[in-house]
Design a protein around this motif. Structure first.
Motif, short mmCIF file in Angstrom:
data_model
loop_
_atom_site.label_atom_id
_atom_site.label_comp_id
_atom_site.label_asym_id
_atom_site.label_seq_id
_atom_site.Cartn_x
_atom_site.Cartn_y
_atom_site.Cartn_z
N THR A 44 -13.54 -10.78 -3.92
CA THR A 44 -13.91 -9.86 -2.85
C THR A 44 -15.04 -10.47 -2.03
O THR A 44 -15.57 -11.54 -2.35
CB THR A 44 -14.40 -8.53 -3.42
N ARG B 273 -7.67 4.93 1.36
CA ARG B 273 -7.61 3.56 1.84
C ARG B 273 -8.96 3.18 2.45
O ARG B 273 -9.48 3.87 3.32
CB ARG B 273 -6.50 3.38 2.86
N ALA C 100 -3.30 -7.69 -1.69
CA ALA C 100 -2.05 -7.75 -0.94
C ALA C 100 -1.00 -8.52 -1.72
O ALA C 100 -1.31 -9.57 -2.29
CB ALA C 100 -2.29 -8.40 0.42
N ASP D 248 -7.74 -13.07 3.49
CA ASP D 248 -6.97 -11.89 3.87
C ASP D 248 -7.93 -10.96 4.62
O ASP D 248 -8.70 -10.23 3.99
CB ASP D 248 -6.39 -11.19 2.64
N TYR E 75 -7.50 -3.47 -4.61
CA TYR E 75 -6.14 -3.68 -4.14
C TYR E 75 -6.00 -5.11 -3.63
O TYR E 75 -6.85 -5.60 -2.88
CB TYR E 75 -5.81 -2.70 -3.01
N HIS F 206 -10.54 -10.12 1.23
CA HIS F 206 -10.37 -10.90 0.01
C HIS F 206 -10.16 -12.36 0.38
O HIS F 206 -9.62 -12.67 1.45
CB HIS F 206 -9.15 -10.42 -0.79
N ASP G 21 -7.56 -8.24 6.27
CA ASP G 21 -7.36 -6.79 6.14
C ASP G 21 -8.08 -6.23 4.92
O ASP G 21 -8.58 -5.10 4.95
CB ASP G 21 -5.86 -6.47 6.04
N GLU G 22 -8.13 -6.98 3.84
CA GLU G 22 -8.75 -6.50 2.60
C GLU G 22 -10.09 -7.18 2.31
O GLU G 22 -10.73 -6.85 1.30
CB GLU G 22 -7.80 -6.74 1.42
N LEU H 44 0.81 -1.21 0.00
CA LEU H 44 0.00 0.00 0.00
C LEU H 44 0.85 1.27 0.00
O LEU H 44 0.55 2.22 -0.72
CB LEU H 44 -0.94 0.00 1.21
N ARG I 93 -10.99 -0.79 -1.68
CA ARG I 93 -10.26 -1.96 -1.19
C ARG I 93 -10.40 -3.15 -2.14
O ARG I 93 -9.51 -3.99 -2.23
CB ARG I 93 -10.76 -2.35 0.20
N GLU I 94 -11.55 -3.22 -2.84
CA GLU I 94 -11.75 -4.38 -3.70
C GLU I 94 -10.77 -4.41 -4.87
O GLU I 94 -10.57 -5.43 -5.49
CB GLU I 94 -13.19 -4.43 -4.22
#
Length: 279
Positions: free
Chosen positions: A124, A96, A105, A246, A103, A251, A248-249, A79, A100-101
């Protein structure tokens, strides 16, 4: 204002730092360049080699935000690195959490890139496929090509019969419950002004089938690990779906495998031939 020299230097450095095996490419015996070739990098970023080369040389028009997002994914940037790339190109970094969808990681991308011989995809929380392996495309088609609400698997499930045709008919009821239940949970989690709420509103207007399952008020209905796909060329495949989240995202990496020695395992080998012909 765009910093052409800074952008060019950053792109060259990050390309040199990426190795072929980092992105699922064979190294080969005649590789003479450090890192990836420009044409390989351009393909990962979904742009022409000429356009990418001009960026590395500090030439050409100012790249768009969409182009920067594609390059950030192709370079497997974190990021902070992604935000730096946007500033070099003369753009404000994405807020941020607002996109998010889009990006992924870098760690999740590295895992996906090592699964080229396996059907796999990154999705997502709304079931939008962001990346697929070639075997994943061979199994389900290119799910990254959809735009608008059709990016969501749940939306396609309830509005496009051809989507349901890819799955065993005996599983349709359970999958309908899974998609409606999952969307209800996301709406409650993300709020009334969220993308999930807009998607539910569209489906309530457009799909009688969705309204039937939405009215059940179910939550917590989870998909089974077993997936039964109806492929137009090889027929029924009974696969097991392993997931890696994941948090954080929001995903999920989905990986589809078959029991060695079984009929579906043999059909996956046939699919690998189809995958080998894909670009």
């Amino acid at each position: 204002m765009i910093d052409r020299a800074g952008l060019a230097a950053f792109l060259r450095h990050r390309r040199a730092a990426l190795q072929p095996e980092d992105v699922g490419l064979p190294r080969g015996q005649r590789r003479r360049v450090e890192g990836l070739r420009r044409e390989e990098m351009a393909a990962l970023c979904h742009m022409s080699t000429d356009y990418y080369a001009r960026l590395e040389r500090g030439r050409g028009p100012q790249p768009s935000e969409q182009m920067m997002a594609a390059i950030a994914l192709g370079l497997h940037l974190g990021l902070t690195e992604r935000d730096h790339l946007f500033r070099l190109a003369g753009h404000l970094p994405p807020v941020r959490g607002a996109s998010r969808e889009e990006y992924i990681a870098p760690g999740l991308l590295r895992i996906l890139d090592r699964l080229d011989d396996t059907p796999a995809e990154i999705v997502t929380e709304l079931g939008e496929t962001l990346r697929q392996t070639r075997m994943g495309v061979a199994l389900t088609g290119d799910l990254t090509s959809f735009r608008g609400p059709a990016r969501s698997m749940g939306y396609r499930w309830f509005t496009d019969p051809s989507t349901r045709d890819r799955y065993a008919p005996d599983d349709h009821d359970q999958l309908s419950r899974v998609f409606a239940s999952g969307l209800r949970e996301i709406v409650a989690k993300r709020g009334t002004r969220s993308q999930a709420e807009r998607l539910a509103g569209l489906l309530l207007k457009e799909s009688e089938l969705f309204r039937k399952y939405w009215d059940l008020q179910e939550v917590g209905v989870r998909p089974s690990k077993g997936k039964r796909f109806l492929h137009p060329e090889v027929g029924l495949l009974e696969l097991e779906c392993q997931t890696l989240l994941d948090p954080d995202e929001s995903h999920t990496l989905l990986v589809y495998t078959a029991e060695p020695g079984g009929d579906s395992y043999e059909k996956l080998q046939l699919l690998s031939i189809i995958a080998g012909s894909l670009p």
